[in-house]
Scaffold this motif. Structure first.
Motif, mmCIF file in Angstrom:
data_model
loop_
_atom_site.group_PDB
_atom_site.id
_atom_site.type_symbol
_atom_site.label_atom_id
_atom_site.label_comp_id
_atom_site.label_asym_id
_atom_site.label_seq_id
_atom_site.Cartn_x
_atom_site.Cartn_y
_atom_site.Cartn_z
ATOM 1 N N UNK A 77 0.810 -1.215 0.000
ATOM 2 C CA UNK A 77 0.000 0.000 0.000
ATOM 3 C C UNK A 77 0.839 1.258 0.000
ATOM 4 N N UNK A 78 1.223 1.694 1.200
ATOM 5 C CA UNK A 78 1.929 2.964 1.333
ATOM 6 C C UNK A 78 3.342 2.906 0.767
ATOM 7 N N UNK A 85 4.902 4.890 -2.232
ATOM 8 C CA UNK A 85 5.211 6.301 -2.119
ATOM 9 C C UNK A 85 6.221 6.580 -1.025
ATOM 10 N N UNK A 130 1.488 11.772 -10.820
ATOM 11 C CA UNK A 130 2.168 12.720 -9.957
ATOM 12 C C UNK A 130 2.506 13.962 -10.774
ATOM 13 N N UNK A 163 -5.325 8.741 -6.122
ATOM 14 C CA UNK A 163 -4.265 8.796 -5.105
ATOM 15 C C UNK A 163 -2.880 8.968 -5.716
ATOM 16 N N UNK A 164 -2.786 8.845 -7.027
ATOM 17 C CA UNK A 164 -1.493 9.114 -7.642
ATOM 18 C C UNK A 164 -1.227 10.600 -7.792
ATOM 19 N N UNK A 165 -2.299 11.375 -7.901
ATOM 20 C CA UNK A 165 -2.128 12.822 -8.048
ATOM 21 C C UNK A 165 -1.674 13.407 -6.713
ATOM 22 N N UNK A 166 -1.132 14.624 -6.763
ATOM 23 C CA UNK A 166 -0.657 15.251 -5.531
ATOM 24 C C UNK A 166 -1.836 15.733 -4.707
ATOM 25 N N UNK A 193 -5.120 3.160 -2.742
ATOM 26 C CA UNK A 193 -4.578 3.239 -1.393
ATOM 27 C C UNK A 193 -3.077 3.394 -1.349
ATOM 28 N N UNK A 194 -2.441 4.036 -2.349
ATOM 29 C CA UNK A 194 -1.015 4.311 -2.219
ATOM 30 C C UNK A 194 -0.799 5.545 -1.363
ATOM 31 N N UNK A 195 -1.871 6.310 -1.127
ATOM 32 C CA UNK A 195 -1.745 7.505 -0.283
ATOM 33 C C UNK A 195 -3.105 7.697 0.382
ATOM 34 N N UNK A 196 -3.095 8.282 1.579
ATOM 35 C CA UNK A 196 -4.367 8.568 2.223
ATOM 36 C C UNK A 196 -5.017 9.767 1.552
#
Lengths: 395, 288
Positions: free
Chosen positions: A306-307, A310, B67, B130-133, B171-174
């Protein structure tokens, strides 16, 4: 989970819905008046008398993330079907879950809530007789176990320990952060002269180098990703480590913090809260299941898939704060660490047990993990953490 | 439009949706709210939008996030080259009118503005938000809550009809709370065995019952294995297509083809090593 009693005197759907929203809010969902309106609007476009449809509709409207989504069914049952507080003589509905199907902790809560509500009924009755306008029926009854875990966590963060941990974390972050780049960039006060620019500028002065330009090596900040174990065996150290994480996040370095036991949650945002007590409150909401078993490899796996995409890069130091007692397969831990190692710069394991005199990393999980670690350091008290600074400089 | 309409519509397009997803889509249309879909890769999040467009016979406008995506790539941009040319041309003619330079004619419409200007409600897919900033999320807020875009030179443009908005995230970023609060939410997980079988039947009716069952069972078992990239529905369909293309009727009878076609399911070298012939034999032996 907090259980809300169904407001017996609620007059209509809107009233009950606002009770439900309050119930969700007490259980950590981020919902407010706007969501109450949305929920009512949603019920108008589905068959609201069908509990199944109503449940799904409300779930779409009110759940905010995957965690809410999974918990929603229980919360829904708890409020609309009084499942958290089964009453004798209540009409058995087809949608009420069978009690035995629920995990043990749920049954304990039932017992506790029955007790509490019993007391409450006694208190509540005279209050209602006195003509209390608001009525006592609708208010929240916190479950004893929840209360305990929450208070524990709050006590973990007293002012002084926090300050100490913050300075320790700050020092560590500095020690790691101060990595100078090899390249030089132009700057007002640098040590070396920028001959190329000086020469270029000298042309305007007939070849006399009047203006001196300088160059310096810009700092390249390291990122810190801290993963802290909050399982049962770590409870004693949690006090130190949570404060340490808070210090790390507050240190101004690029840092990211996660807690894990059997699953992983990101706490960076909660820790960034300036109000320490509120931060602790938010943490305790997140650390549901705090003090249970550990699944280190599973949690790390979850982090990586998941995290991790990044959070990790070639300038990241991964700090793992754990004692290495783990219920999952040691081989899996080795594998997942190897994958993290490929993505991050360094992996440092801070082990509270290593501070003990006769400790040897014999636990199978630690054995599997050791080959992938860049450092395995002791950390059982704040002093030990502060003493790590020279070790970190070497990394 | 009722819930069963949505279910039937999706089924007619060959998409097997579970009850919750159908409900979320129904509410998204009935309440005019955007829908945020989360879940692991390859469970059909993006496909939902395509199917919705197909069923409603609407235009699908897709914004792929990455991104560094900014407003000028997502919402609108002025066509500077044309504006400069117009200035030059009007100088030659004499009497330039500068108000014309900021008119519709010189506006480059990017996906989000396009979705708002559409005459009949389109389906707007904002993929992998979630890929965008995080800053880009802030741009989205105005569009997602009020369906309007503010262009300083032209004023506020309101949507004539509300588009159906679907956002997906891995879900790569909240995501921020502000964005989540504006959306309905649904979580898509890997399908259950029965649902996956239904998906395979809907997409590839030519595959025989025995083979379909075996394929689904093997993929389901493979998901429980410790893999770096868990195969999704898309991979399962690829594999099924490959097997049926090779004329396989029974996995147990054609181990060679199974190993050769594993490239459809396993996408990293480590996963490939983790599934040697013995493991596959074990999995197939279990399901056959």
């Amino acid at each position: 989970m907090q259980v809300t009693r169904f407001p017996a005197r609620a007059s209509g759907l809107a009233d009950r819905m606002s009770g439900f929203i309050a119930h969700l809010r007490a259980n950590g969902l981020r919902v407010g008046p706007r969501e109450t309106g949305d929920a009512l609007a949603a019920l108008t476009v589905v068959d609201a008398t069908d509990a199944h449809q109503a449940r799904q509709a409300l779930c779409s409207v009110l759940a905010g993330d995957a965690e809410d989504w999974r918990r929603f069914d229980e919360l829904f049952d708890a409020y609309w079907f009084n499942a958290g507080k089964q009453r004798a003589g209540m009409t058995q509905n087809a949608h009420v879950r069978v009690q035995s199907a629920k995990p043990v902790i749920w049954q304990q809560q039932n017992a506790a809530s029955d007790e509490i509500s019993g007391e409450n009924d006694q208190i509540g009755a005279p209050g209602a007789a006195d003509g209390d306008a608001d009525g006592i029926d609708g208010h929240l009854i916190a479950i004893r176990t929840t209360n305990l875990s929450r208070r524990d966590l709050r006590e973990l963060m007293d002012e002084q320990a926090l300050k100490q941990a913050e300075t320790a974390a700050l020092r560590l972050a500095r020690a790691i952060r101060d990595r100078r780049s090899r390249r030089r960039r132009r700057s007002m006060r640098g040590r070396s002269l920028d001959m190329r620019r000086i020469q270029r500028a000298s042309l305007a002065r007939g070849g006399e180098p009047m203006d001196l330009f300088r160059r310096t090596r810009p700092p390249r900040p390291m990122r810190i990703v801290a993963l802290c174990d909050v399982s049962g065996s770590m409870t004693v150290y949690a006090r130190v480590f949570l404060a340490f994480l808070k210090g790390l996040i507050g240190s101004g370095a690029e840092a990211d913090a996660y807690l894990f036991h059997t699953r992983l949650m990101r706490v960076t945002d909660a820790l960034r809260d300036h109000d320490t007590l509120r931060a602790a409150g938010r943490l305790s909401l997140m650390a549901e299941g705090f003090g249970g078993g550990t699944d280190i490899s599973g949690s790390l796996e979850g982090f990586l898939s998941g995290y991790g995409a990044r959070a990790l890069n070639g300038r990241t130091i991964v700090l793992i704060l754990s004692d290495g007692y783990c219920s999952s397969d040691p081989q899996a831990l080795g594998d997942v660490l190897a994958r993290i190692q490929r993505k991050a710069r360094r992996i440092v394991w801070l082990n509270p047990l290593k501070g003990w005199e006769s400790y040897a990393p014999v636990a199978a999980a630690m054995q599997a993990a050791l080959p992938h670690l860049d450092a395995h350091l002791p950390a059982n008290t704040l002093e030990a953490l502060a003493a790590l600074e020279p070790q970190f400089r070497k990394l | 439009m009722t819930l069963s309409d949505v279910q039937n519509g999706l089924a007619a397009q060959g998409y097997v949706a579970d009850d919750r997803l159908a409900m979320a889509l129904h509410l998204a249309q009935a309440l005019g709210r955007p829908l945020l879909l989360e879940g692991p890769a390859g469970v059909g999040k993006t496909e939902v939008a395509k199917v919705m467009a197909g069923w409603r016979d609407a235009r699908l406008i897709r914004l792929q996030c990455y991104e560094g995506l900014d407003a000028s790539h997502a919402i609108y941009e002025w066509n500077y080259q044309r504006q400069l040319l117009a200035i030059r041309a009007s100088e030659a003619r004499g009497g330039a009118r500068e108000a014309e330079l900021f008119s519709d004619e010189y506006l480059l419409k990017r996906p989000l503005l396009e979705a708002i200007l559409e005459e009949s409600p389109p389906v707007l897919l904002i993929d992998e938000i979630d890929r965008a900033d995080e800053e880009f999320e802030a741009y989205l807020l105005e569009i997602l809550s009020d369906f309007q875009v503010t262009i300083p030179e032209l004023g506020t443009i309101k949507a004539k009809v509300r588009p159906v908005v679907i956002l997906t995230a891995n879900g790569t970023r909240d995501l921020s709370d502000a964005l989540r609060r504006r959306c309905l939410y649904s979580f898509l997980d890997y399908p259950s065995r029965d649902r996956e079988l239904a998906i395979l039947r809907a997409r590839m009716p030519q595959i025989e019952g025995l083979l379909a069952r075996q394929i689904v069972d093997v993929v389901q078992a493979l998901r429980k294995e410790d893999l770096e990239k868990t195969p999704g529905i898309a991979e399962m369909l690829d594999w099924a297509a490959a097997l049926s293309g090779l004329g396989v009727n029974d996995l147990a009878q054609s181990r060679g083809e199974v190993q050769a076609t594993l490239v459809c399911l396993l996408k990293t070298a480590a996963d490939y090593d983790a599934a040697p012939p013995e493991v596959m034999d074990r999995l197939i032996g279990k399901v056959a």
